[in-house]
Design an enzyme around this catalytic site. Structure first.
Site, mmCIF file in Angstrom:
data_model
loop_
_atom_site.group_PDB
_atom_site.id
_atom_site.type_symbol
_atom_site.label_atom_id
_atom_site.label_comp_id
_atom_site.label_asym_id
_atom_site.label_seq_id
_atom_site.Cartn_x
_atom_site.Cartn_y
_atom_site.Cartn_z
ATOM 1 N N HIS A 260 49.249 39.435 62.025
ATOM 2 C CA HIS A 260 48.110 38.815 61.339
ATOM 3 C C HIS A 260 47.298 38.080 61.695
ATOM 4 C CE1 HIS A 260 44.334 39.324 59.332
ATOM 5 N NE2 HIS A 260 43.778 40.925 58.520
ATOM 6 N N GLU A 316 46.610 47.757 58.128
ATOM 7 C CA GLU A 316 46.473 48.323 59.088
ATOM 8 C C GLU A 316 47.764 49.384 58.936
ATOM 9 O OE1 GLU A 316 43.402 48.811 59.862
ATOM 10 O OE2 GLU A 316 42.877 46.555 58.463
#
Length: 378
Positions: A260, A316
Site C-alpha cells: 500500500h 483490497e
C-alpha cells in the site's frame, strides 16, 4: 532545469496539500481513525451512524438516526424517470462508468430536510441513489425486474435484497457492514483529492463526486479488489501461487492488492477483514479463492523477505473474496467501493467548502525555449 523548477514531485508523494479533520492515516504505525476514533472501534457500529460521524464529525442523536434511516431508504428507491434514464444505459457498461455518468443527471433536491445544509442534503441523496443504481443496473443486466428498498430494513439488508432478489442472512449483512465501514474514508487518496480539485472550482457536489468515482475506477486505486480476485481465479489453486509470484517478480509485473502506498506495515483494515473473510468464505469455490489469495500473500512475503523487504496485503486484496462470497460479481466490486467511499467524498466536499481555494499548481516547463515569432517563422 532552473532553480525555480528544481523541486517537484510527479506523484505528490510526501507533499502536504491541505488539512483535514476527517480521517488520520498513520502509515508507519499502521493505524487508521475516523474523526479521532480508531477503525477497530467502529466495526459493529451501525453503518449509517458511522457514515453520519464521517460526514458531520459527530454521532447522530436519536432523531437524526431516525431521519437519516428514512431518508436513505426513501431515496434509494429509483423514480420512474431515473429508471427510464438507467434503461438507456447499455446493459454491459461497467458499473463504475454507469455511476460516473448517471450521478450528474440526477435531479438534486432543492430543500434541506436533514437540517445540515443543502450541500449535505444533496450529497447524502447521491449516496442513497448509488445503492439503488448499482442494484438496478445489475438486475437490468440479468433481464430481471428492478426491486425497491423496504422501510425499516437495515441499509445493507435492503441493498443485498435489491441486488439478489432475496433477503441476506444476518451474517452477510454484518460482513458487508464491516467491509463498507473499512473503506468509507482514507484521507487524501486519489479519488478524494480529485473531488477536492473539482470542488475548488465551485463545481456542484454531483460533479465532484462524479470526478472522484471516475478516479476510483483505476486499477491502481479502487479497481485493485477486482484485479486481485480475478488474479486468484486465473491462478486457480493455492499450490500454483509460488510459481505465479516468482513469474510476476521476474517480469516486473505488479501483483494487485499487495502493498500500500501509505502503509509501511500491515494495513489495519486488512487485519480486520482477513479473518472475517476466512469466517464468511465457506462454500468450496470461495474457500479455494481465499486460500489462493493467502498463498499469494505468503509467497510474496517469502520472496520479498529474501530481498530484505517486507510486504503485506492491503484491504483490497481480501475484500474481493468477501464480496465474492456475498454473490457480488467481480466487475461490481469497485462500485461497491464507491457506495461506501462516497461518504468520505461528501465529508471532504463540505470540509473544503468551508475555506474554498482554487487548486492551481505550477508545472515545470521542459519543452523548447521560447523564440521570437519572426524567428520561428523563418
Amino acid at each position: 532545469m532552473s532553480d525555480t523548477q528544481s523541486v517537484f514531485s510527479y506523484d505528490l508523494a510526501g507533499v502536504v496539500v491541505g488539512e483535514t479533520a476527517i480521517s488520520d492515516v498513520q502509515g508507519d504505525s499502521g493505524l487508521l481513525s475516523y474523526r479521532g476514533i480508531d477503525i477497530n472501534d467502529l466495526i459493529g457500529v451501525p453503518f449509517l451512524h458511522v457514515a453520519w460521524l464521517v460526514v458531520f464529525g459527530e454521532w447522530p442523536d436519536e432523531q437524526e438516526k431516525s431521519r437519516l434511516k428514512s431518508f436513505m431508504c426513501r431515496h434509494a428507491r429509483l423514480t420512474h424517470s431515473e429508471q427510464d434514464l438507467l434503461g438507456q444505459v447499455p446493459r454491459d457498461l461497467h458499473p463504475m462508468l454507469m455511476l460516473q455518468g448517471m450521478i450528474p443527471l440526477l435531479q438534486m433536491p432543492e430543500e434541506d430536510t436533514l437540517g445540515k445544509g443543502l450541500d449535505a442534503e444533496q450529497g447524502l441523496f447521491i449516496a442513497a441513489k448509488i445503492s439503488g443504481l448499482i442494484a438496478a443496473h445489475h438486475r437490468l443486466g440479468q433481464n430481471k425486474v428492478i426491486l425497491h428498498p423496504i422501510a425499516g430494513k437495515l441499509r445493507h439488508e435492503n441493498f443485498l435484497t435489491m441486488f439478489h432478489g432475496k433477503a441476506p442472512s444476518p451474517d452477510q449483512v454484518r460482513m458487508l457492514d464491516a467491509a463498507q465501514i473499512l473503506q468509507m474514508e482514507h484521507s487524501f487518496n486519489a479519488g478524494t483529492f480529485a473531488g477536492r480539485v473539482c470542488a475548488s472550482t465551485l463545481a456542484p457536489i454531483q460533479s465532484a463526486i462524479s470526478a472522484s468515482i471516475g478516479t476510483l475506477f483505476g486499477r491502481l486505486h479502487g479497481g485493485a479488489d477486482q484485479a486481485a480476485l480475478e488474479m486468484a481465479m486465473e491462478i486457480g489453486s493455492p499450490d500454483k501461487a509460488d510459481a505465479y509470484v516468482r513469474e510476476c517478480l521476474a517480469n516486473k509485473v505488479k501483483i494487485m492488492g499487495m502493498g500500500h502506498r501509505e502503509y509501511r506495515t500491515v494495513d489495519p483494515r486488512a487485519k480486520i477483514l482477513k479473518p472475517m473473510a476466512v469466517e464468511l468464505c465457506q462454500d468450496e469455490d470461495s474457500r479455494n479463492l481465499l486460500a489462493t489469495l493467502i498463498a499469494v500473500e505468503e509467497a510474496c512475503q517469502r520472496e520479498f523477505g529474501e530481498r530484505g523487504k517486507e510486504i503485506w496485503a492491503n484491504v483490497e486484496f481480501y475484500k474481493g473474496a468477501v464480496f465474492h462470497s456475498l454473490g457480488i460479481p467481480s466487475h461490481y466490486f469497485t462500485a461497491m467501493f464507491a457506495m461506501a467511499r462516497v461518504y468520505g467524498y461528501i465529508a471532504h466536499f463540505l470540509e473544503f467548502r468551508q475555506e474554498n481555494r482554487l487548486i492551481r499548481p505550477r508545472a515545470a516547463y521542459v519543452g523548447k525555449p521560447p523564440v521570437a515569432a519572426d524567428q520561428s517563422a523563418a
